[in-house]
Write an enzyme that holds these catalytic residues in place. Structure first.
Site, short mmCIF file in Angstrom:
data_model
loop_
_atom_site.label_atom_id
_atom_site.label_comp_id
_atom_site.label_asym_id
_atom_site.label_seq_id
_atom_site.Cartn_x
_atom_site.Cartn_y
_atom_site.Cartn_z
N LEU A 1 -12.11 1.50 4.69
CA LEU A 1 -12.51 1.83 5.63
C LEU A 1 -13.84 1.94 4.06
O LEU A 1 -12.80 2.43 3.22
CB LEU A 1 -12.35 3.71 5.74
CG LEU A 1 -12.23 3.79 7.14
CD1 LEU A 1 -11.80 5.61 7.80
CD2 LEU A 1 -13.02 2.86 8.59
N MET B 1 -20.26 8.81 -3.33
CA MET B 1 -21.50 8.07 -4.12
C MET B 1 -22.52 8.62 -2.45
O MET B 1 -23.33 8.11 -1.81
CB MET B 1 -21.59 7.14 -4.43
CG MET B 1 -20.98 6.23 -5.83
SD MET B 1 -21.77 5.24 -7.29
CE MET B 1 -20.69 3.90 -4.81
N GLN C 1 -22.94 2.49 -12.42
CA GLN C 1 -21.97 1.44 -11.82
C GLN C 1 -21.84 0.42 -11.44
O GLN C 1 -21.62 -0.13 -11.23
CB GLN C 1 -20.78 2.80 -10.76
CG GLN C 1 -20.07 3.84 -11.30
CD GLN C 1 -19.63 4.31 -9.94
OE1 GLN C 1 -19.82 5.13 -10.12
NE2 GLN C 1 -18.95 3.67 -8.48
N HIS D 1 -12.96 9.10 3.07
CA HIS D 1 -14.01 10.39 2.45
C HIS D 1 -12.97 11.44 3.09
O HIS D 1 -12.95 12.87 2.72
CB HIS D 1 -15.08 10.23 2.39
CG HIS D 1 -15.73 9.36 1.76
ND1 HIS D 1 -16.59 8.47 2.05
CD2 HIS D 1 -16.15 9.03 0.47
CE1 HIS D 1 -17.00 7.34 1.70
NE2 HIS D 1 -16.26 7.82 0.12
N ASP E 1 -9.19 2.19 -4.10
CA ASP E 1 -9.90 2.26 -4.98
C ASP E 1 -9.08 2.13 -5.65
O ASP E 1 -9.21 2.54 -7.51
CB ASP E 1 -11.08 2.42 -5.20
CG ASP E 1 -12.43 2.25 -4.82
OD1 ASP E 1 -12.60 1.07 -4.40
OD2 ASP E 1 -12.73 3.67 -3.86
N LEU F 1 -20.61 8.66 3.42
CA LEU F 1 -19.63 9.37 3.77
C LEU F 1 -18.96 8.80 5.14
O LEU F 1 -19.84 8.57 6.22
CB LEU F 1 -19.71 10.61 4.39
CG LEU F 1 -19.99 11.38 2.50
CD1 LEU F 1 -19.05 12.41 2.36
CD2 LEU F 1 -19.31 10.54 1.31
N GLN G 1 -9.71 1.75 -10.20
CA GLN G 1 -10.44 3.25 -10.39
C GLN G 1 -9.99 4.46 -10.88
O GLN G 1 -9.22 4.90 -11.68
CB GLN G 1 -11.15 3.58 -9.23
CG GLN G 1 -12.59 4.70 -9.33
CD GLN G 1 -12.81 4.59 -8.78
OE1 GLN G 1 -15.07 3.38 -9.02
NE2 GLN G 1 -13.68 5.44 -7.92
#
Length: 501
Positions: A181, A25, A55, A32, A147, A28, A150
């Site tokens: 992070l 999303m 979301q 990432h 996550d 970054l 998820q």
């Protein structure tokens, strides 16, 4: 940078290797970057930046979520991405972004943790990821273990839709003080940033015996507003206790107005993998390589039964004479030693029998010897002792059902009789033994299957919670990759990192 579907299609058509996909999303950061770096080792990487409205619940931070496209492009390029894709809402949701049109994430996987506190959130996640995968058609999907809920839900999505994409989880990247992070970390003031470090510290301070209330108290004492602290099974995401070998301790807090999540994995022992299957299914070959790749000890339980059979034959004992075999066991000194490269040395009463136990003569009698209760009890006791601390992968006939019923991963590795006969002929030829007619080998294998599956003591049977893997037509590397994928769905990189190199 790609924006339109036409640009995406042109990019896709020019690829010479399978595409690796990192959905984000935006906002970054180095976490990432690690996803991109790891993905780039497998092929060209496409990074998407799309702030998904589905979301976010009303009142959440959709409008102020970090949007820094130039910085995102620079970071993606620095870590090796081939392209950055910024689709519009119209591209992703041509019929409109409404909750009514969203897919439903599995209810059981969102009953706890963030799913309970953010209703509808994971429905939005599965909806956007399904659409992104439809448009990008990648071979690999790279997601962070930060996550974790998820990641589990998206693994289920891919399985339910039977999508031809492999999911890769990458361990959480942290600051020097342990804070995970996150794009939302930039909301924190300098004082809040120091305060937020109490979240990973409280999770690190907990072990399997620490009450959840103690962790909550530590977080509250640091001035953090606790939303939840839960301990769940990493795969089912259902609450569990200290008896679980591997569990997820997860928490969500608010530091000021910023919501932060984090977790730690609690282990009572190292990972334990059980691989069962009939004779000739290729268990030894792939299990050795699988164990080496993941830094686990390889335990070939079949070699233990072959070693006893070899001793029976050397002593001139009738294989079917249980009493005589039992007498040999009393003085048996059976030792297994892992070798560099994933091999295993088998010693019987001080003699190296690693090659001798693979002879056709031993193969022909091992089912008879292994069927004796005294043999199975003696070797099962030794195997259980070897696996008490975990850290190994064992292969045999009854590992998941009888020896290690609490294994983190159970696999039933099999193949057709014809395929196993082909492999057996090749193995005999490579070891320098005479090779029988294929029909004779098939008959021997079918008879071996019958003996193994009908014996009274610990018969060959697929454990109820084992994953069946039929290996006909699969290369050794493909089978190993499938095993690693199943392992990582249960044991994350954070809990058991893949050895370097």
């Amino acid at each position: 940078m790609l924006s339109t579907q036409a640009e995406l299609a042109a990019f896709h058509s020019g690829l010479g290797q399978p595409l690796q996909f990192v959905p984000t999303m935006g906002g970054l950061h180095q976490g990432h970057g690690e996803l991109i770096r790891r993905a780039a080792e497998q092929g060209p990487v496409l990074v998407s930046v799309f702030v998904n409205p589905l979301q976010f619940a009303p009142g959440e931070d959709f409008e102020r979520y970090p949007r820094s496209l130039e910085a995102d492009l620079a970071l993606a390029d620095r870590y090796g991405a081939a392209a950055l894709w910024t689709p519009t809402v119209q591209t992703i949701y041509p019929d409109g972004a409404t909750a009514d049109s969203a897919r439903q994430a599995p209810a059981a996987l969102q009953q706890h943790l963030c799913g309970a506190d953010r209703p509808g959130h994971f429905d939005g996640v599965v909806t956007v990821v399904a659409r992104l995968l439809e448009l990008t058609r990648p071979a690999g999907l790279w997601l962070g273990e930060k996550d974790w809920q998820q990641l589990v839900i998206l693994r289920q999505l891919v399985a339910d839709l039977v999508l031809p994409v492999k999911i890769h989880g990458v361990a959480t990247v942290r600051e020097a003080d342990g804070l995970a992070l996150s794009s939302r970390n930039q909301y924190l003031s300098a004082a809040q940033r120091l305060q937020a470090a109490a979240l990973p510290a409280a999770l690190r301070a907990a072990d399997g015996t620490t009450p959840l209330d103690v962790t909550r108290s530590r977080l509250s004492a640091a001035g953090l507003e606790v939303e939840y602290v839960e301990r769940v099974d990493p795969q089912s995401l259902q609450p569990c206790g200290s008896e679980t070998a591997l569990s997820l301790l997860a928490a969500a807090v608010r530091c000021g107005t910023t919501r932060l999540i984090d977790h730690s994995f609690l282990m009572t022992r190292q990972p334990l993998v059980a691989i069962d299957g009939p004779a000739g299914a290729g268990k030894s070959t792939v299990t050795r390589a699988f164990a080496e790749r993941l830094g686990l000890i390889y335990l070939d339980t079949g070699a233990m039964y072959r070693a006893v059979t070899w001793l029976v034959q050397q002593q001139g004992v009738e294989p079917g004479d249980a009493a005589a075999v039992d007498a040999l066991l009393r003085a048996l000194d059976l030792q297994l030693q892992s070798l560099p490269g994933g091999g295993q040395q088998v010693m019987v009463n001080g003699e190296d029998v690693s090659q001798a136990i693979r002879s056709p003569e031993v193969t022909g009698s091992v089912s008879v010897v292994a069927a004796h209760r005294c043999v199975r009890q003696a070797l099962t006791t030794q195997q259980k002792a070897m696996g008490a601390k975990g850290g190994l992968v064992a292969e045999g006939r009854d590992i998941g059902s009888a020896v290690f019923p609490d294994a983190d991963l159970k696999v039933f590795l099999t193949a057709t009789v014809a395929e196993r006969a082909r492999r057996r002929a090749l193995d005999l030829e490579q070891r320098g033994f005479p090779v029988q007619e294929r029909s004779e080998l098939e008959a021997q294998i079918a008879e071996r299957d019958h003996l193994d599956s009908t014996r009274e003591e610990a018969p060959l049977v697929q454990a109820i919670d084992a994953v069946e893997l039929v290996t006909d037509g699969m290369s050794i590397d493909a089978v190993i990759d499938a095993l690693v994928e199943q392992f990582r769905a249960r044991v994350p990189e954070e809990a058991w990192p893949t050895p370097a190199g």
